[in-house]
Design a protein around this motif. Structure first.
Motif, PDB file in Angstrom:
ATOM      1  N   GLY A 168      17.233 -21.690 -12.832  1.00  0.00           N
ATOM      2  CA  GLY A 168      17.336 -20.421 -12.116  1.00  0.00           C
ATOM      3  C   GLY A 168      16.336 -19.362 -12.538  1.00  0.00           C
ATOM      4  O   GLY A 168      16.458 -18.198 -12.151  1.00  0.00           O
ATOM      5  N   LYS A 169      15.339 -19.731 -13.339  1.00  0.00           N
ATOM      6  CA  LYS A 169      14.372 -18.739 -13.826  1.00  0.00           C
ATOM      7  C   LYS A 169      13.153 -18.648 -12.896  1.00  0.00           C
ATOM      8  O   LYS A 169      12.798 -19.615 -12.225  1.00  0.00           O
ATOM      9  N   SER A 170      12.525 -17.493 -12.938  1.00  0.00           N
ATOM     10  CA  SER A 170      11.330 -17.263 -12.123  1.00  0.00           C
ATOM     11  C   SER A 170      10.124 -17.929 -12.804  1.00  0.00           C
ATOM     12  O   SER A 170      10.195 -18.266 -13.990  1.00  0.00           O
ATOM     13  N   PRO A 171       9.003 -18.077 -12.068  1.00  0.00           N
ATOM     14  CA  PRO A 171       7.805 -18.667 -12.703  1.00  0.00           C
ATOM     15  C   PRO A 171       7.403 -17.928 -13.977  1.00  0.00           C
ATOM     16  O   PRO A 171       7.051 -18.556 -14.976  1.00  0.00           O
ATOM     17  N   GLU A 172       7.500 -16.599 -13.969  1.00  0.00           N
ATOM     18  CA  GLU A 172       7.118 -15.807 -15.142  1.00  0.00           C
ATOM     19  C   GLU A 172       8.063 -16.097 -16.314  1.00  0.00           C
ATOM     20  O   GLU A 172       7.629 -16.242 -17.458  1.00  0.00           O
ATOM     21  N   GLU A 173       9.364 -16.150 -15.995  1.00  0.00           N
ATOM     22  CA  GLU A 173      10.354 -16.428 -17.053  1.00  0.00           C
ATOM     23  C   GLU A 173      10.149 -17.835 -17.621  1.00  0.00           C
ATOM     24  O   GLU A 173      10.265 -18.047 -18.824  1.00  0.00           O
ATOM     25  N   ILE A 174       9.850 -18.783 -16.734  1.00  0.00           N
ATOM     26  CA  ILE A 174       9.624 -20.173 -17.192  1.00  0.00           C
ATOM     27  C   ILE A 174       8.430 -20.207 -18.149  1.00  0.00           C
ATOM     28  O   ILE A 174       8.464 -20.854 -19.189  1.00  0.00           O
ATOM     29  N   ARG A 175       7.377 -19.457 -17.769  1.00  0.00           N
ATOM     30  CA  ARG A 175       6.172 -19.424 -18.608  1.00  0.00           C
ATOM     31  C   ARG A 175       6.518 -18.901 -20.014  1.00  0.00           C
ATOM     32  O   ARG A 175       6.074 -19.453 -21.017  1.00  0.00           O
ATOM     33  N   GLU A 176       7.364 -17.892 -20.025  1.00  0.00           N
ATOM     34  CA  GLU A 176       7.744 -17.284 -21.303  1.00  0.00           C
ATOM     35  C   GLU A 176       8.621 -18.242 -22.129  1.00  0.00           C
ATOM     36  O   GLU A 176       8.369 -18.465 -23.314  1.00  0.00           O
ATOM     37  N   ILE A 177       9.617 -18.812 -21.474  1.00  0.00           N
ATOM     38  CA  ILE A 177      10.573 -19.673 -22.194  1.00  0.00           C
ATOM     39  C   ILE A 177       9.882 -20.926 -22.735  1.00  0.00           C
ATOM     40  O   ILE A 177      10.101 -21.324 -23.873  1.00  0.00           O
ATOM     41  N   ILE A 221       9.739 -26.043  -8.259  1.00  0.00           N
ATOM     42  CA  ILE A 221       8.799 -25.202  -7.499  1.00  0.00           C
ATOM     43  C   ILE A 221       8.353 -24.026  -8.367  1.00  0.00           C
ATOM     44  O   ILE A 221       7.161 -23.717  -8.454  1.00  0.00           O
ATOM     45  N   ASN A 222       9.316 -23.390  -9.030  1.00  0.00           N
ATOM     46  CA  ASN A 222       8.978 -22.237  -9.875  1.00  0.00           C
ATOM     47  C   ASN A 222       8.082 -22.641 -11.037  1.00  0.00           C
ATOM     48  O   ASN A 222       7.163 -21.906 -11.392  1.00  0.00           O
ATOM     49  N   PHE A 223       8.341 -23.811 -11.612  1.00  0.00           N
ATOM     50  CA  PHE A 223       7.475 -24.289 -12.695  1.00  0.00           C
ATOM     51  C   PHE A 223       6.047 -24.458 -12.178  1.00  0.00           C
ATOM     52  O   PHE A 223       5.086 -24.050 -12.837  1.00  0.00           O
ATOM     53  N   SER A 224       5.908 -25.029 -10.993  1.00  0.00           N
ATOM     54  CA  SER A 224       4.563 -25.282 -10.446  1.00  0.00           C
ATOM     55  C   SER A 224       3.798 -23.977 -10.226  1.00  0.00           C
ATOM     56  O   SER A 224       2.570 -23.986 -10.159  1.00  0.00           O
ATOM     57  N   GLN A 225       4.549 -22.865 -10.103  1.00  0.00           N
ATOM     58  CA  GLN A 225       3.904 -21.568  -9.865  1.00  0.00           C
ATOM     59  C   GLN A 225       3.634 -20.791 -11.161  1.00  0.00           C
ATOM     60  O   GLN A 225       3.101 -19.690 -11.115  1.00  0.00           O
ATOM     61  N   ARG A 256      -2.391 -24.857 -14.303  1.00  0.00           N
ATOM     62  CA  ARG A 256      -2.181 -26.147 -14.967  1.00  0.00           C
ATOM     63  C   ARG A 256      -0.817 -26.734 -14.601  1.00  0.00           C
ATOM     64  O   ARG A 256      -0.680 -27.941 -14.444  1.00  0.00           O
ATOM     65  N   CYS A 257       0.158 -25.851 -14.495  1.00  0.00           N
ATOM     66  CA  CYS A 257       1.498 -26.318 -14.111  1.00  0.00           C
ATOM     67  C   CYS A 257       1.466 -26.892 -12.694  1.00  0.00           C
ATOM     68  O   CYS A 257       2.119 -27.892 -12.400  1.00  0.00           O
ATOM     69  N   ARG A 258       0.685 -26.226 -11.829  1.00  0.00           N
ATOM     70  CA  ARG A 258       0.560 -26.717 -10.453  1.00  0.00           C
ATOM     71  C   ARG A 258      -0.044 -28.121 -10.458  1.00  0.00           C
ATOM     72  O   ARG A 258       0.397 -29.004  -9.712  1.00  0.00           O
ATOM     73  N   LYS A 259      -1.041 -28.330 -11.314  1.00  0.00           N
ATOM     74  CA  LYS A 259      -1.671 -29.655 -11.399  1.00  0.00           C
ATOM     75  C   LYS A 259      -0.676 -30.699 -11.915  1.00  0.00           C
ATOM     76  O   LYS A 259      -0.691 -31.837 -11.476  1.00  0.00           O
ATOM     77  N   LEU A 260       0.167 -30.266 -12.868  1.00  0.00           N
ATOM     78  CA  LEU A 260       1.158 -31.196 -13.427  1.00  0.00           C
ATOM     79  C   LEU A 260       2.253 -31.555 -12.422  1.00  0.00           C
ATOM     80  O   LEU A 260       2.922 -32.564 -12.568  1.00  0.00           O
ATOM     81  N   SER A 261       2.415 -30.697 -11.429  1.00  0.00           N
ATOM     82  CA  SER A 261       3.520 -30.893 -10.468  1.00  0.00           C
ATOM     83  C   SER A 261       3.071 -31.672  -9.246  1.00  0.00           C
ATOM     84  O   SER A 261       3.587 -31.456  -8.157  1.00  0.00           O
ATOM     85  N   PRO A 279       0.774 -21.217 -21.470  1.00  0.00           N
ATOM     86  CA  PRO A 279      -0.300 -20.223 -21.427  1.00  0.00           C
ATOM     87  C   PRO A 279      -0.553 -19.736 -19.997  1.00  0.00           C
ATOM     88  O   PRO A 279      -0.361 -20.495 -19.035  1.00  0.00           O
ATOM     89  N   THR A 280      -0.979 -18.490 -19.873  1.00  0.00           N
ATOM     90  CA  THR A 280      -1.330 -17.965 -18.553  1.00  0.00           C
ATOM     91  C   THR A 280      -2.660 -18.574 -18.121  1.00  0.00           C
ATOM     92  O   THR A 280      -3.358 -19.185 -18.948  1.00  0.00           O
ATOM     93  N   ASP A 281      -3.026 -18.367 -16.856  1.00  0.00           N
ATOM     94  CA  ASP A 281      -4.316 -18.892 -16.377  1.00  0.00           C
ATOM     95  C   ASP A 281      -5.464 -18.319 -17.212  1.00  0.00           C
ATOM     96  O   ASP A 281      -6.399 -19.043 -17.558  1.00  0.00           O
ATOM     97  N   ALA A 282      -5.366 -17.018 -17.526  1.00  0.00           N
ATOM     98  CA  ALA A 282      -6.421 -16.372 -18.311  1.00  0.00           C
ATOM     99  C   ALA A 282      -6.528 -17.000 -19.696  1.00  0.00           C
ATOM    100  O   ALA A 282      -7.635 -17.269 -20.183  1.00  0.00           O
ATOM    101  N   GLU A 283      -5.377 -17.268 -20.297  1.00  0.00           N
ATOM    102  CA  GLU A 283      -5.380 -17.911 -21.626  1.00  0.00           C
ATOM    103  C   GLU A 283      -5.946 -19.323 -21.559  1.00  0.00           C
ATOM    104  O   GLU A 283      -6.698 -19.750 -22.428  1.00  0.00           O
TER     105      GLU A 283
END
Lengths: 188, 309
Positions: free
Chosen positions: A143-152, B17-21, B25-30, A156-160
């Motif tokens: 149930g987490k957003s893409p940003e939350e998933i990235r954090e949890i 879907i959220n992971f891919s966004q 790199r996540c998009r590539k993995l998905s 790394p972000t695209d920039a990183e």
């Protein structure tokens, strides 16, 4: 150090056997192997418990070590932290010769530990434990957003990612230049 | 890498879907295509649900800010809908955007699309125009709404792209016949008071379910005879229609028809049979059973031609 006795007793039948000793089939002594992780702490584990790991099972199946030989040649897993290997050994002992339950609630709550456990279990090819760990990792982002998933998941972000890629290229370029210079020096 | 794929395989569709966004790199993995069938509900707060029995995971889009990031779960006896609610200025466009992204990521198909006309009073045409190019190849289209405008309902039927089953649960103010594409295989009309005998006999679908019609047992007699003489309903596999008068069914509906009473039957509704089954034979030798059934408290006639040999 893990206790093999604990593992054996947990796998023992609940009801004591009533068959006379003379009629019982002679028990084959259980063989033990030794493993250690990055911390060099050696764990004694029974072959039965190690059957959970396809990797170790494959390694030991044709060894035919004596107890002394096994003790003298522990399997080194330098890529696995000591506490993580301890968790794996404990799990293998607890589930020795038993059908694995549908869920395992004793996995580490701390995400870094869980991620390390996933990597170790994946490397050691312990299918059931890997499934439990992956389920728990998946549940972390339910149930987490893409940003939350990235954090949890510490993604790394695209920039990183781009910065890391640039850095890697730069390093590779430097190394290549160094090798070229060294080769030119050798030629002289 | 293998461990990541293990985790990704366990993720629920919308988490995937959220992971891919989360990053490029996540998009590539998905890129592992996980085919899903989805259910789409076109209403004021539209929803997408994945067909992942017994829990259907869904997303609902709403304009109500206070409902953002809440849940709107729905329990059913044999299913559970676990729905996340997102607030957006334009719910329909946001839903389209996610659907298109999910389609490119997972290769999803639309198993079912329900259109709630009453949520778009007088604006159904506009809604259809906004969604028809996005939601194509719908397996099952269902249209709901009470006392809707005939031309709006007809516009939906003419412009949405559905290919297997059509369920018209909506009623119109005008109660006039609807033009239904002949290409679909299954048709259900819930409020069929406008259905005439000629209209019914012109249908080409293999499965027909008609409820609340005004057709009589005498009309049934014409339908059965027409099928037996191979003049209509030649593709029929299953036909169900409400029964307006149970009392004289055999006398009126089977009048002048040669039939055999079969002792028992198996299959759908077999335990609900109250009269019959009666076996009739078409002129090419194909047989069909006709029975009066009761379910749950309504009587209806079920006709099941045997599959062709």
């Amino acid at each position: 150090m893990s206790s093999t006795e604990q593992g054996t007793s947990s796998a023992a039948p609940a009801e004591p056997t009533t068959a006379p000793e003379s009629a019982a089939a002679p028990e084959v002594p259980e063989s033990f192997y030794y493993v250690h992780g990055k911390d060099k702490v050696v764990h004694k584990v029974s072959a039965g418990a190690l059957q959970h790991s396809a990797l170790i099972h494959g390694m030991i199946s044709n060894l035919g070590y004596t107890e002394e030989q096994a003790k003298a040649n522990p399997f080194p897993f330098e890529n696995i932290d000591g506490d993580i290997l301890q968790m794996v050994v404990d799990w293998c002992n607890q589930h020795k010769g038993k059908p694995t339950p549908p869920e395992d609630t004793n996995l580490p709550k701390q995400k870094e530990k869980l991620f390390d456990l996933v990597l170790a279990v994946n490397y050691l090819e312990i299918k059931e434990l890997l499934t439990y760990c992956c389920k728990q990792v998946a549940m972390m982002v339910k149930g987490k957003s893409p940003e939350e998933i990235r954090e949890i998941w510490m993604i790394p972000t695209d920039a990183e990612d781009e910065a890391a890629e640039k850095e890697a290229k730069k390093r590779a370029g430097k190394e290549a230049a160094g090798e070229t210079a060294a080769a030119a020096g050798d030629a002289k | 890498m293998v461990a990541i794929q293990e985790v990704l395989n366990i993720l629920e569709p919308f988490d995937y879907i959220n992971f891919s966004q989360a990053s490029k790199r996540c998009r590539k993995l998905s890129t592992v295509k996980k085919p899903y069938k989805v259910f789409i509900l076109i209403k004021d707060s539209p929803e997408i649900l994945t067909n992942t029995d017994p829990i259907l995971y869904g997303v609902r889009w709403t304009k109500e800010k206070e409902k953002d990031a809440t849940r709107g779960d729905r329990p059913y006896p044999d299913q559970y809908h676990e729905i996340r609610v997102n607030c957006f200025e334009n719910p329909l466009d946001s839903m389209k955007e996610l659907y298109l992204y999910a389609r490119s990521l997972m290769g999803i198909e639309i198993g079912f699309l329900a259109f709630r006309m009453s949520d778009f009073k007088g604006q159904c045409r506009e809604i259809v125009d906004r969604i028809r190019s996005t939601f194509r190849g719908i397996h099952n289209l269902q249209i709901n709404g009470k006392d809707q405008q005939q031309d709006e309902l007809q516009y939906i039927l003419d412009n949405m792209k559905y290919n297997c089953r059509l369920e018209i649960l909506a009623t119109t103010i005008e109660r006039l016949p609807l033009k239904i594409p002949e290409t679909i295989k299954q048709l259900l009309i819930d409020n069929g008071s406008w259905i005439t005998l000629d209209y019914l006999m012109s249908l080409k679908m293999s499965t027909i379910e008609l409820w609340n019609t005004n057709l009589t047992n005498e009309d049934m007699n014409v339908i059965f005879k027409s099928w037996m003489e191979m003049r209509s309903l030649q593709n029929l596999k299953s036909f169900e229609i409400n029964l307006s008068n149970r009392g004289d069914f055999v006398e009126a509906a089977l009048k002048d028809i040669s039939y055999k009473k079969r002792p028992s039957i198996t299959g759908r509704y077999s335990s609900y049979i109250r009269e019959g089954p009666f076996e009739v034979t078409r002129k090419d030798g194909r047989m069909a059973t006709i029975a009066v059934c009761e379910y749950p408290s309504e009587f209806f006639v079920a006709m099941r031609p045997q599959p062709p040999v």
